[in-house]
Scaffold this motif. Sequence first.
Motif, PDB file in Angstrom:
ATOM      1  N   CYS A   3       0.778  -1.091   0.128  1.00  0.00           N
ATOM      2  CA  CYS A   3       0.149   0.024   0.039  1.00  0.00           C
ATOM      3  C   CYS A   3       0.893   1.260   0.051  1.00  0.00           C
ATOM      4  O   CYS A   3       1.398   1.530   0.902  1.00  0.00           O
ATOM      5  N   PHE A   5       0.413   4.346   0.882  1.00  0.00           N
ATOM      6  CA  PHE A   5       0.311   5.063   1.964  1.00  0.00           C
ATOM      7  C   PHE A   5       0.841   4.373   3.221  1.00  0.00           C
ATOM      8  O   PHE A   5       1.371   5.081   4.275  1.00  0.00           O
ATOM      9  N   CYS A   6       0.716   3.056   3.251  1.00  0.00           N
ATOM     10  CA  CYS A   6       1.536   2.317   4.322  1.00  0.00           C
ATOM     11  C   CYS A   6       3.106   2.547   4.033  1.00  0.00           C
ATOM     12  O   CYS A   6       3.668   2.819   5.251  1.00  0.00           O
ATOM     13  N   HIS A  45      -4.218   0.757   8.842  1.00  0.00           N
ATOM     14  CA  HIS A  45      -4.533   0.541   7.204  1.00  0.00           C
ATOM     15  C   HIS A  45      -5.904   0.167   7.297  1.00  0.00           C
ATOM     16  O   HIS A  45      -6.490  -1.023   7.644  1.00  0.00           O
ATOM     17  N   HIS A  97      -6.067   3.386   0.884  1.00  0.00           N
ATOM     18  CA  HIS A  97      -6.071   3.496   2.171  1.00  0.00           C
ATOM     19  C   HIS A  97      -6.511   4.888   2.519  1.00  0.00           C
ATOM     20  O   HIS A  97      -6.412   5.861   2.005  1.00  0.00           O
TER      21      HIS A  97
HETATM   22 ZN    ZN Z   1      -2.224   1.235   3.785  1.00  0.00          ZN
END
Ligand code: ZN
Length: 113
Positions: A3, A5-6, A45, A97
Motif C-alpha cells: 500500500c 500510504f502504508c 490501514h 488507504h
Molecule cells: Zn495502507
Amino acid sequence: MGCLFCNVLEKKVPADVVYEDEHALAFKDIRPVAPTHVLVIPKKHIAAIHDLTDADATTIGQVMIAAKKVAEQLGIHANGFRLVVNDGDEAGQTVHHIHVHVLGGRTMTWPPG
Ligand code: ZN
Ligand code: 5GP
C-alpha cells in the motif's frame, strides 16, 4: 507491491509531512488541486470508508480531528476549507488507504465534479 500510504507511514516513500500524532499522519498531496492540499491518513490501514466498522470509530474520529488541526496549523480555517473523502471507483478513489483531502486557499465550487 503493498500500500502506497502504508509505505509513506513506514518512510519507504518520502512525503512532505505537516502533522503527525498517535493515530494520524498528514502530508502534502503530490499533485495539489488547491493552494493548500494535504492528505490526512489513519496510521491503521483501512482501505476505504466502506470498510469501516464500529471498531474504527476512534481511529476515524481522530483522523477528522487531525484534519481540523491541519487546517488551523496551515491558516486556512478562518476563510473556510473543504474535506473530501473519495470512496470507490466512481468517486475517483485511486489510493486504497483511507485519506481525507484537506483543501483550502481558494474559493470552492459546488457541486464537485
Ligand atoms: Zn495502507
Ligand atoms: P484519491 O484520488 O484516492 O482520492 O486521492 C489520492 C491522492 O493521492 C491524489 O490526490 C494524488 O495526487 C495523491 N498521491 C498519489 N500518489 C502520491 C504520492 O506518492 N505522494 C503524495 N504525497 N501524494 C500522492
